[in-house]
Design an enzyme around this catalytic site. Structure first.
Site, PDB file in Angstrom:
ATOM      1  N   ASP A   1       0.913  -1.025   0.031  1.00  0.00           N
ATOM      2  CA  ASP A   1       0.098   0.049  -0.125  1.00  0.00           C
ATOM      3  C   ASP A   1       0.883   1.288  -0.110  1.00  0.00           C
ATOM      4  O   ASP A   1       1.812   1.331   0.823  1.00  0.00           O
ATOM      5  CB  ASP A   1      -1.009  -0.030   1.291  1.00  0.00           C
TER       6      ASP A   1
ATOM      7  N   GLN B   1     -14.598   2.346   1.547  1.00  0.00           N
ATOM      8  CA  GLN B   1     -13.899   1.875   0.369  1.00  0.00           C
ATOM      9  C   GLN B   1     -13.713   3.169  -0.523  1.00  0.00           C
ATOM     10  O   GLN B   1     -14.568   3.807  -1.022  1.00  0.00           O
ATOM     11  CB  GLN B   1     -14.846   0.820  -0.300  1.00  0.00           C
TER      12      GLN B   1
ATOM     13  N   ASN C   1     -12.621  -3.009   3.163  1.00  0.00           N
ATOM     14  CA  ASN C   1     -13.699  -1.975   3.267  1.00  0.00           C
ATOM     15  C   ASN C   1     -14.732  -2.140   2.030  1.00  0.00           C
ATOM     16  O   ASN C   1     -14.076  -2.267   1.060  1.00  0.00           O
ATOM     17  CB  ASN C   1     -13.250  -0.621   3.306  1.00  0.00           C
TER      18      ASN C   1
ATOM     19  N   HIS D   1      -7.037  -5.825   2.668  1.00  0.00           N
ATOM     20  CA  HIS D   1      -6.048  -5.088   3.394  1.00  0.00           C
ATOM     21  C   HIS D   1      -5.336  -6.415   4.099  1.00  0.00           C
ATOM     22  O   HIS D   1      -5.917  -6.885   4.671  1.00  0.00           O
ATOM     23  CB  HIS D   1      -6.487  -4.019   4.273  1.00  0.00           C
TER      24      HIS D   1
ATOM     25  N   HIS E   1     -10.043  -4.913  -2.746  1.00  0.00           N
ATOM     26  CA  HIS E   1      -8.772  -5.212  -2.301  1.00  0.00           C
ATOM     27  C   HIS E   1      -8.705  -5.604  -0.852  1.00  0.00           C
ATOM     28  O   HIS E   1      -9.560  -4.911   0.081  1.00  0.00           O
ATOM     29  CB  HIS E   1      -8.034  -3.990  -2.451  1.00  0.00           C
TER      30      HIS E   1
HETATM   31  P1  5GP Z   1      -9.605   1.417   0.691  1.00  0.00           P
HETATM   32  O1  5GP Z   1      -9.859   2.708   1.665  1.00  0.00           O
HETATM   33  O2  5GP Z   1     -10.370   1.697  -0.529  1.00  0.00           O
HETATM   34  O3  5GP Z   1     -10.261   0.330   1.349  1.00  0.00           O
HETATM   35  O4  5GP Z   1      -8.101   1.243   0.562  1.00  0.00           O
HETATM   36  C1  5GP Z   1      -7.539   1.965  -0.681  1.00  0.00           C
HETATM   37  C2  5GP Z   1      -6.084   1.590  -0.273  1.00  0.00           C
HETATM   38  O5  5GP Z   1      -5.346   1.805  -1.559  1.00  0.00           O
HETATM   39  C3  5GP Z   1      -5.368   2.546   0.538  1.00  0.00           C
HETATM   40  O6  5GP Z   1      -4.888   2.036   1.842  1.00  0.00           O
HETATM   41  C4  5GP Z   1      -4.633   3.428  -0.288  1.00  0.00           C
HETATM   42  O7  5GP Z   1      -3.420   3.961   0.308  1.00  0.00           O
HETATM   43  C5  5GP Z   1      -4.162   2.606  -1.279  1.00  0.00           C
HETATM   44  N1  5GP Z   1      -3.625   3.115  -2.521  1.00  0.00           N
HETATM   45  C6  5GP Z   1      -4.445   4.240  -3.343  1.00  0.00           C
HETATM   46  N2  5GP Z   1      -3.753   4.417  -4.326  1.00  0.00           N
HETATM   47  C7  5GP Z   1      -2.856   3.586  -4.659  1.00  0.00           C
HETATM   48  C8  5GP Z   1      -1.656   3.308  -5.477  1.00  0.00           C
HETATM   49  O8  5GP Z   1      -1.782   4.013  -6.375  1.00  0.00           O
HETATM   50  N3  5GP Z   1      -0.896   2.452  -5.274  1.00  0.00           N
HETATM   51  C9  5GP Z   1      -0.793   1.910  -4.171  1.00  0.00           C
HETATM   52  N4  5GP Z   1       0.180   0.837  -4.012  1.00  0.00           N
HETATM   53  N5  5GP Z   1      -1.668   1.778  -3.366  1.00  0.00           N
HETATM   54  C10 5GP Z   1      -2.753   2.789  -3.551  1.00  0.00           C
END
Ligand code: 5GP
Ligand code: ZN
Length: 134
Positions: free
Chosen positions: A29, A92, A85, A100, A98
């Site tokens: 991440d 999300q 999420n 985590h 995805h």
């Molecule tokens: P969510 O909040 O949707 O459950 O998690 C999305 C996750 O994707 C976040 O932890 C964020 O830091 C990660 N993320 C968003 N954009 C990128 C990216 O371009 N590259 C990587 N490696 N992680 C990303």
């Protein structure tokens, strides 16, 4: 589709890959909330597991376990929080499923799943159970 994780799958955006197989890609991440914070995505775009067939979900789960094993053997954390999420209301931000994988270390100051929400709603557990009987 303008999906950042599809762009990662298509190698339009670089990533730090931790594990990859035919069905999943696991990568670090970019805004880690713990050392080794990894996300595991299906190579095919799904917003949530609810849209997946049983076989697609099985293949995804096998990939998540393999990624978990890789993070575990590489970083040897004391434990993990693992989950996703689902939908905006639950946090999300990226609409490509995805999971985590969040490694946990002694004294890291983090909480558990129970720290996500403390609002049990207006029904008793018994009343909620009744809803599942219909
Ligand atoms: P969510 O909040 O949707 O459950 O998690 C999305 C996750 O994707 C976040 O932890 C964020 O830091 C990660 N993320 C968003 N954009 C990128 C990216 O371009 N590259 C990587 N490696 N992680 C990303
Ligand atoms: Zn996508």
């Amino acid at each position: 589709m303008d999906c950042i994780f599809c762009k990662i799958i298509n190698k339009e955006i670089p990533n730090y890959t931790v594990y990859e197989d035919e069905n999943v890609l696991a990568f670090l991440d970019i805004f880690p909330c713990a050392l080794g914070h990894t996300v595991v995505i299906p190579k095919k775009h799904f917003e949530t597991p609810l849209e997946m067939s049983v076989d697609e979900y099985k293949n995804y789960s096998v990939g998540v376990q393999a990624a978990l094993q890789k993070v575990n053997s590489t970083l040897k954390p004391a434990g993990f929080n693992v989950g996703w999420n689902q939908n905006k209301v639950a946090g999300q931000a990226v609409s490509h499923l995805h999971t985590h994988i969040i490694p946990r270390f002694e004294g890291d100051g983090g909480g558990s799943m129970h720290s996500i929400i403390k609002n049990q709603g207006e029904k008793t557990v018994q009343e909620v159970y009744e809803l599942f009987k219909n």
